[in-house]
Design a protein around this motif. Structure first.
Motif: not given
Length: 450
Positions: A384-413
């Motif tokens: 969270x501390x690192x996220x606050x300092x990232x450029x908007x482009x990286x914030x958007x990508x990381x949030x979308x990636x985690x929602x798409x690739x991690x949230x759907x199957x946390x245990x599997x990941x």
């Protein structure tokens, strides 16, 4: 932080408190612990009963954690066991609270049906004013009771019942009988339904603390050491044989090896090591592309390969080291010599399956911070501390990636990354209702650390 909150990646799985009777119970417990109350009629709480909205209202993110070393808690429901712990100051705190709730689930279910349970994780240190004081924390105990003292009264009533059964003249002791009747009206039948919470003690040998810039303490290993994320300047002498900071890469690598704490991802069983390393390479490309102002919305792996070629001269040494390792694994390339001084070294490791694997993966995540997925899973405070300092482009990508690739199957990941081991991440979050975002703000009350 709005983007993370909306996707359930921050403040996820908190317990909503909006029933007037629960708010009133919470206030009784809060006043019992701290002498304060909240004026809010709805809020969310974590496993310890901490509410980011109340922290914001009181302008005190540590209102249940005085000086960051005396964690108090308020339990309104046993469902809190599945909630995360916000503002964690010690890596062991959530596990202790979860184990306490699970071990006393039936009793706590009965107690919280009528009242809030308030308590504290007790240790002998009240103020961590120097790093050395943190080493005085060795044993932790939990003290808990309802705000009306039901558990204490039940213990007292149990003692009276024993007297009544064993003392010859107890049948004629009107005062004792009256006291027993009065207490029984409040506690119920403690003979058939004993109201007792298990006395639990926890050792704190190996742990992470957020104090003094972050510190990893390993006392329960063959070769003990402390590893300081914030640097050794001003730390002073510590009661442990070895002290390293993140500049001591070779020493940390040797420490991990001597204590048999890590293994190379490329040699790990039960995982697709090449896929893991390639994903880490993609994260490194994302970091470079975001700095260059590239729009990463919806970027696929093919898009990232294109961006990698476009910014090949700007890719860091970490990427080059991982690429050489993948070539060896997939294309029969030469064995790359990646020593502990190489920037890619800690990206190539994972914890061995053992009791402290979550703590070791937490350390590795901070030593390899551009692997955003491992950082989010293993070390949310630093993420969270690192996220606050990232450029908007990286914030958007990381949030979308985690929602798409991690949230759907946390245990599997987690199984794909770390193998079959104990869950090291917070349980599956559910996105909170919108009022949490508007009340707390993008970072607000959680900037204080626990």
């Amino acid at each position: 932080m709005h983007r993370l909150i909306e996707k359930g990646l921050m403040f996820g799985n908190l317990i909503r408190v909006d029933a007037p009777v629960l708010v009133e119970r919470y206030n009784r417990a809060l006043q019992h612990l701290s002498g304060r109350k909240t004026a809010l009629d709805a809020f969310h709480i974590d496993i310890s009963g901490y509410s980011p909205e109340i922290g914001d209202e009181l302008d005190d993110a540590l209102y249940l954690n005085h000086q960051g070393v005396n964690r108090q808690f308020i339990l309104l429901t046993t469902e809190q066991s599945s909630a995360p712990l916000l503002n964690a100051k010690f890596s062991t705190s959530r596990g202790i609270l979860k184990q306490f709730i699970e071990e006393n689930r039936a009793q706590l279910f009965a107690l919280t049906a009528q009242d809030a349970v308030a308590g504290e994780i007790v240790n002998s240190v009240y103020l961590a004013d120097t790093p050395a004081r943190l080493f005085d924390i060795r044993k932790l105990q939990i003290e808990a009771d309802t705000t009306s003292g039901t558990v204490a009264m039940a213990d007292a009533l149990g003692g009276m019942i024993d007297r009544f059964k064993t003392e010859p003249d107890a049948w004629h002791d009107d005062v004792l009988i009256a006291q027993m009747i009065g207490m029984a009206k409040k506690t119920g039948d403690v003979v058939r339904n004993p109201v007792r919470l298990k006395q639990m003690e926890f050792s704190q040998d190996n742990f992470w603390t957020d104090h003094f810039g972050g510190m990893y303490v390993f006392r329960g290993v063959e070769h003990p050491a402390a590893i300081l994320a914030g640097g050794k300047d001003g730390v002073g002498e510590l009661p442990i044989p070895y002290v390293f900071d993140f500049d001591d890469r070779s020493a940390i690598a040797k420490f991990l090896e001597l204590n048999d704490l890590v293994e190379p991802i490329i040699a790990a069983r039960g995982v697709d090591s090449s896929a893991i390393l390639r994903q880490k390479m993609d994260f490194l490309v994302v970091s470079v592309a975001a700095k260059m102002g590239e729009d990463l919305a919806g970027a696929s792996r093919r898009d990232l390969r294109r961006l990698g070629r476009q910014y090949a001269r700007d890719l860091p040494e970490e990427w080059k080291g991982l690429a050489a390792l993948v070539r060896w694994a997939d294309e029969d390339g030469p064995w790359p010599k990646i020593t502990s001084e190489h920037p890619a070294y800690f990206y190539t490791l994972r914890a061995k399956p053992r009791a402290d694997s979550d703590l070791v993966n937490m350390l590795l995540a901070e030593l390899a911070p551009l692997d955003i997925r491992q950082l989010f899973i293993c070390h949310k405070e630093v993420f969270y501390r690192a996220y606050a300092s990232w450029p908007e482009e990286k914030k958007a990508y990381v949030a979308a990636f985690l929602e798409r690739e991690y949230q759907v199957d946390k245990a599997g990941t987690r199984a794909a990354l770390f193998g079959a081991e104990d869950d090291m991440a917070e349980p599956a979050p559910a996105a909170p209702k919108p009022d949490l975002i508007t009340r707390v703000g993008p970072w607000g009350a959680v900037t204080g650390r626990r």
